[in-house]
Design an enzyme around this catalytic site. Structure first.
Site, PDB file in Angstrom:
ATOM      1  N   CYS A 171      61.991  38.786-103.788  1.00 33.65           N
ATOM      2  CA  CYS A 171      63.393  38.703-103.363  1.00 33.65           C
ATOM      3  C   CYS A 171      63.829  39.974-102.636  1.00 33.65           C
ATOM      4  O   CYS A 171      64.565  39.918-101.652  1.00 33.65           O
ATOM      5  CB  CYS A 171      64.321  38.531-104.557  1.00 33.65           C
ATOM      6  SG  CYS A 171      63.724  37.448-105.843  1.00 33.65           S
ATOM      7  N   ASP A 172      63.406  41.152-103.125  1.00 34.63           N
ATOM      8  CA  ASP A 172      64.008  42.412-102.668  1.00 34.63           C
ATOM      9  C   ASP A 172      63.071  43.337-101.904  1.00 34.63           C
ATOM     10  O   ASP A 172      63.531  44.329-101.342  1.00 34.63           O
ATOM     11  CB  ASP A 172      64.563  43.175-103.895  1.00 34.63           C
ATOM     12  CG  ASP A 172      65.632  42.377-104.619  1.00 34.63           C
ATOM     13  OD1 ASP A 172      66.351  41.618-103.942  1.00 34.63           O
ATOM     14  OD2 ASP A 172      65.739  42.491-105.843  1.00 34.63           O
ATOM     15  N   CYS A 207      62.324  41.652-108.978  1.00 32.35           N
ATOM     16  CA  CYS A 207      61.742  40.600-108.122  1.00 32.35           C
ATOM     17  C   CYS A 207      61.326  41.170-106.762  1.00 32.35           C
ATOM     18  O   CYS A 207      62.168  41.356-105.877  1.00 32.35           O
ATOM     19  CB  CYS A 207      62.751  39.466-107.940  1.00 32.35           C
ATOM     20  SG  CYS A 207      62.148  38.141-106.882  1.00 32.35           S
TER      21      CYS A 207
END
Ligand code: NAP
Length: 317
Positions: free
Chosen positions: A140-141, A137
């Site tokens: 997200c990261d 992701c």
């Protein structure tokens, strides 16, 4: 296990764009509707920074579209239970049963809209460094990798689109693809190739993800044409090698195709009466938020007709 006494007209499994759209149409169509979601609302929308092909929703992020869909759906009275994986279904009975945590939910109709999960690469080091440099992701990261060198694995639209997004943070993004041609949408490919922070390594697979106590430090890659193997330094590996449908809990109760997706008619019917399907979990040729939402609206419309027919029948539920 306790059984929830309320019999819902419609229970939807999954709260991605397909499930939320189904919830909107079903509750607006007067069905007592519940969505059961195994994690957070939004499905793949939560993993996508920019959605630029949902008509009318220009310059909105995936999470923003997800929030808008959720509030519109609940405004019409749809209930949503989050963080509750469905473990089993019984679709032959009327009402139908959905097993979830320590509860059994009852419904006259069910819409399967549980979407799909990112597939794992299966390379040594993938599990060991998951969350320590290995990610599925970018949204997200990605921010953890400011000015770092990253590898993206895969040649589809997810790899190319998210690879491009990662250059917002990264010093360099190297895409590793097993063939000499990408399957990603042409517009995404062109954008990626024009980006000065990107490179593509063709005909190559990631054989191993290496690292130590600080996380990932390289990948071992192999050129499939020459057989040459070498280590490529990187601090993050983003894996986008396709999606697998979330159907485990169905355990053979509806018909699946050879790739494990639910077989549906044009009207979103499965082989089980009163069980409909919508979005990426079904055998659809186009996997987009807009087609998932369209599927959801049709599945809910069919569910409304099914519930009305049940009420009209002499042995009504
Ligand atoms: P995908 O289209 O199935 O692509 C998966 C990629 O991973 C392919 O390039 C495949 O290689 C490669 N791959 C598969 N297994 C591999 C392995 N073991 N090792 C190395 N490479 C491997 O998956 P996706 O990109 O996640 O997209 C899923 C769906 O969502 C698609 O229908 C896509 O169109 C849609 N999508 C659309 C957008 C958009 O419209 N903006 C964005 C993202 C996703 P091969 O090409 O050799 O098979």
């Amino acid at each position: 296990m306790t059984t929830n006494n309320e019999i819902y007209d419609c229970i939807i499994i999954g709260a991605g764009p397909a499930g939320l759209s189904a919830g909107l149409y079903a509750s607006r169509g007067n069905l007592k509707t519940l969505i059961i979601e195994k994690g957070i609302v939004g499905g793949q929308l939560q993993n996508t920074k920019e959605i630029e092909n949902y008509p009318g929703m220009d310059h909105m992020t995936g999470p923003e579209i997800s929030d808008a869909m959720e509030s519109q759906t609940t405004r019409f009275g749809c209930d949503i239970i989050k963080n509750s994986p469905v473990t089993k279904v019984e679709l032959n009975s009327q009402p139908k049963k959905i097993f979830c945590d320590d509860k059994i939910f009852l419904a006259k109709t069910i819409i399967l809209a549980a979407g799909s999960e990112h597939r794992k690469l299966g390379a040594p080091g993938e599990d060991e460094f998951s969350g320590k440099g290995v990610s599925y992701c970018a949204v997200c990261d990605g921010a953890f990798f400011k000015d770092r060198e990253l590898v993206v694995v895969g040649g589809g639209s997810s790899a190319v689109e998210e690879g491009n997004f990662l250059t917002t943070y990264a010093k360099k993004v190297t895409l590793i693809h097993r063939r000499d041609e990408l399957r990603a949408e042409r517009i995404l490919q062109e954008r990626f190739k024009k980006n000065p922070k990107t490179e593509i390594i063709w005909d190559t697979v990631v054989e191993k993800i290496n690292g130590g106590i600080l996380g990932v430090d390289s990948v071992t890659i192999k050129n499939l044409k020459t057989g040459e193997t070498k280590d490529l330094a990187c601090e993050g590996v983003f894996i986008y090698v396709g999606l697998d449908p979330n159907t485990q809990y169905l355990d053979g109760s509806v018909k699946l195709d050879g790739s494990g997706k639910v077989i549906s008619s044009e009207r979103m019917e499965t082989n089980m009466p009163g069980v409909f399907v919508a979005g990426d979990i079904r055998n659809t040729p186009l996997k987009q938020a807009v087609t998932a939402a369209s599927d959801g609206s049709l599945a809910a419309t069919m569910a409304i007709a099914y519930v009305e027919a049940l009420h009209d029948s002499p042995v009504a539920a």
